[in-house]
Design a protein around this motif. Structure first.
Motif, PDB file in Angstrom:
ATOM      1  N   LEU A 121       0.837  -1.198   0.000  1.00  0.00           N
ATOM      2  CA  LEU A 121       0.000   0.000   0.000  1.00  0.00           C
ATOM      3  C   LEU A 121       0.873   1.251   0.000  1.00  0.00           C
ATOM      4  O   LEU A 121       1.618   1.498   0.939  1.00  0.00           O
ATOM      5  CB  LEU A 121      -0.915   0.021   1.231  1.00  0.00           C
ATOM      6  CG  LEU A 121      -2.020  -1.018   1.255  1.00  0.00           C
ATOM      7  CD1 LEU A 121      -2.800  -0.909   2.558  1.00  0.00           C
ATOM      8  CD2 LEU A 121      -2.957  -0.835   0.088  1.00  0.00           C
ATOM      9  N   ASN A 122       0.775   2.020  -1.072  1.00  0.00           N
ATOM     10  CA  ASN A 122       1.480   3.282  -1.160  1.00  0.00           C
ATOM     11  C   ASN A 122       0.506   4.390  -0.766  1.00  0.00           C
ATOM     12  O   ASN A 122      -0.522   4.559  -1.426  1.00  0.00           O
ATOM     13  CB  ASN A 122       1.988   3.492  -2.589  1.00  0.00           C
ATOM     14  CG  ASN A 122       2.808   4.738  -2.746  1.00  0.00           C
ATOM     15  OD1 ASN A 122       2.865   5.564  -1.842  1.00  0.00           O
ATOM     16  ND2 ASN A 122       3.438   4.881  -3.893  1.00  0.00           N
ATOM     17  N   PRO A 123       0.784   5.153   0.287  1.00  0.00           N
ATOM     18  CA  PRO A 123      -0.178   6.161   0.733  1.00  0.00           C
ATOM     19  C   PRO A 123      -0.431   7.252  -0.302  1.00  0.00           C
ATOM     20  O   PRO A 123      -1.534   7.774  -0.403  1.00  0.00           O
ATOM     21  CB  PRO A 123       0.447   6.731   2.004  1.00  0.00           C
ATOM     22  CG  PRO A 123       1.855   6.304   1.992  1.00  0.00           C
ATOM     23  CD  PRO A 123       1.962   5.089   1.144  1.00  0.00           C
ATOM     24  N   TYR A 124       0.576   7.608  -1.094  1.00  0.00           N
ATOM     25  CA  TYR A 124       0.381   8.634  -2.116  1.00  0.00           C
ATOM     26  C   TYR A 124      -0.505   8.129  -3.244  1.00  0.00           C
ATOM     27  O   TYR A 124      -1.363   8.858  -3.748  1.00  0.00           O
ATOM     28  CB  TYR A 124       1.730   9.085  -2.675  1.00  0.00           C
ATOM     29  CG  TYR A 124       2.581   9.780  -1.645  1.00  0.00           C
ATOM     30  CD1 TYR A 124       2.222  11.035  -1.166  1.00  0.00           C
ATOM     31  CD2 TYR A 124       3.718   9.172  -1.134  1.00  0.00           C
ATOM     32  CE1 TYR A 124       2.981  11.681  -0.208  1.00  0.00           C
ATOM     33  CE2 TYR A 124       4.485   9.806  -0.176  1.00  0.00           C
ATOM     34  CZ  TYR A 124       4.116  11.065   0.279  1.00  0.00           C
ATOM     35  OH  TYR A 124       4.866  11.686   1.232  1.00  0.00           O
ATOM     36  N   GLY A 147      -5.592   8.271  -5.729  1.00  0.00           N
ATOM     37  CA  GLY A 147      -6.724   7.558  -6.320  1.00  0.00           C
ATOM     38  C   GLY A 147      -8.049   7.984  -5.718  1.00  0.00           C
ATOM     39  O   GLY A 147      -9.040   8.177  -6.430  1.00  0.00           O
ATOM     40  N   ALA A 148      -8.068   8.161  -4.406  1.00  0.00           N
ATOM     41  CA  ALA A 148      -9.289   8.623  -3.744  1.00  0.00           C
ATOM     42  C   ALA A 148      -9.650  10.027  -4.205  1.00  0.00           C
ATOM     43  O   ALA A 148     -10.823  10.332  -4.442  1.00  0.00           O
ATOM     44  CB  ALA A 148      -9.105   8.591  -2.227  1.00  0.00           C
ATOM     45  N   PHE A 149      -8.645  10.896  -4.363  1.00  0.00           N
ATOM     46  CA  PHE A 149      -8.893  12.259  -4.823  1.00  0.00           C
ATOM     47  C   PHE A 149      -9.466  12.274  -6.241  1.00  0.00           C
ATOM     48  O   PHE A 149     -10.428  12.997  -6.521  1.00  0.00           O
ATOM     49  CB  PHE A 149      -7.592  13.068  -4.770  1.00  0.00           C
ATOM     50  CG  PHE A 149      -7.756  14.486  -5.228  1.00  0.00           C
ATOM     51  CD1 PHE A 149      -8.383  15.414  -4.413  1.00  0.00           C
ATOM     52  CD2 PHE A 149      -7.276  14.890  -6.464  1.00  0.00           C
ATOM     53  CE1 PHE A 149      -8.537  16.722  -4.836  1.00  0.00           C
ATOM     54  CE2 PHE A 149      -7.425  16.197  -6.887  1.00  0.00           C
ATOM     55  CZ  PHE A 149      -8.057  17.119  -6.073  1.00  0.00           C
ATOM     56  N   VAL A 150      -8.895  11.458  -7.124  1.00  0.00           N
ATOM     57  CA  VAL A 150      -9.388  11.392  -8.498  1.00  0.00           C
ATOM     58  C   VAL A 150     -10.828  10.882  -8.528  1.00  0.00           C
ATOM     59  O   VAL A 150     -11.677  11.427  -9.247  1.00  0.00           O
ATOM     60  CB  VAL A 150      -8.456  10.509  -9.361  1.00  0.00           C
ATOM     61  CG1 VAL A 150      -9.087  10.176 -10.699  1.00  0.00           C
ATOM     62  CG2 VAL A 150      -7.121  11.200  -9.557  1.00  0.00           C
ATOM     63  N   ILE A 151     -11.126   9.865  -7.755  1.00  0.00           N
ATOM     64  CA  ILE A 151     -12.487   9.321  -7.722  1.00  0.00           C
ATOM     65  C   ILE A 151     -13.466  10.359  -7.184  1.00  0.00           C
ATOM     66  O   ILE A 151     -14.561  10.534  -7.733  1.00  0.00           O
ATOM     67  CB  ILE A 151     -12.521   8.028  -6.882  1.00  0.00           C
ATOM     68  CG1 ILE A 151     -11.800   6.912  -7.634  1.00  0.00           C
ATOM     69  CG2 ILE A 151     -13.948   7.613  -6.562  1.00  0.00           C
ATOM     70  CD1 ILE A 151     -11.572   5.666  -6.821  1.00  0.00           C
ATOM     71  N   LEU A 152     -13.088  11.081  -6.133  1.00  0.00           N
ATOM     72  CA  LEU A 152     -13.967  12.111  -5.585  1.00  0.00           C
ATOM     73  C   LEU A 152     -14.186  13.254  -6.573  1.00  0.00           C
ATOM     74  O   LEU A 152     -15.293  13.783  -6.695  1.00  0.00           O
ATOM     75  CB  LEU A 152     -13.406  12.648  -4.271  1.00  0.00           C
ATOM     76  CG  LEU A 152     -13.512  11.697  -3.080  1.00  0.00           C
ATOM     77  CD1 LEU A 152     -12.741  12.271  -1.886  1.00  0.00           C
ATOM     78  CD2 LEU A 152     -14.953  11.460  -2.711  1.00  0.00           C
TER      79      LEU A 152
END
Length: 54
Positions: free
Chosen positions: A27-30, A35-40
């Motif tokens: 798991l890479n935190p960045y 990925g979460a930012f792009v999905i949001l």
């Protein structure tokens, strides 16, 4: 089992998990945060495109 002994057991259990760091190596935190930012942002864009009630 008393509340004090239960709390003590939980503290011991939590401290055992903290020794290993608790993170999975793959798991890479960045990457996860990006990925979460792009999905949001995609969800926000879709919501604003479909909301024609302005």
């Amino acid at each position: 089992m008393s509340l004090a002994s239960t709390a003590h057991d939980l503290v011991l259990l939590a401290s055992e998990g903290a020794e290993n760091g608790g993170n999975h190596d793959s798991l890479n935190p960045y990457l996860t945060g990006g990925g979460a930012f792009v999905i949001l942002m995609l969800m926000l864009w879709v919501t604003t495109r479909l909301n024609r009630d302005r």
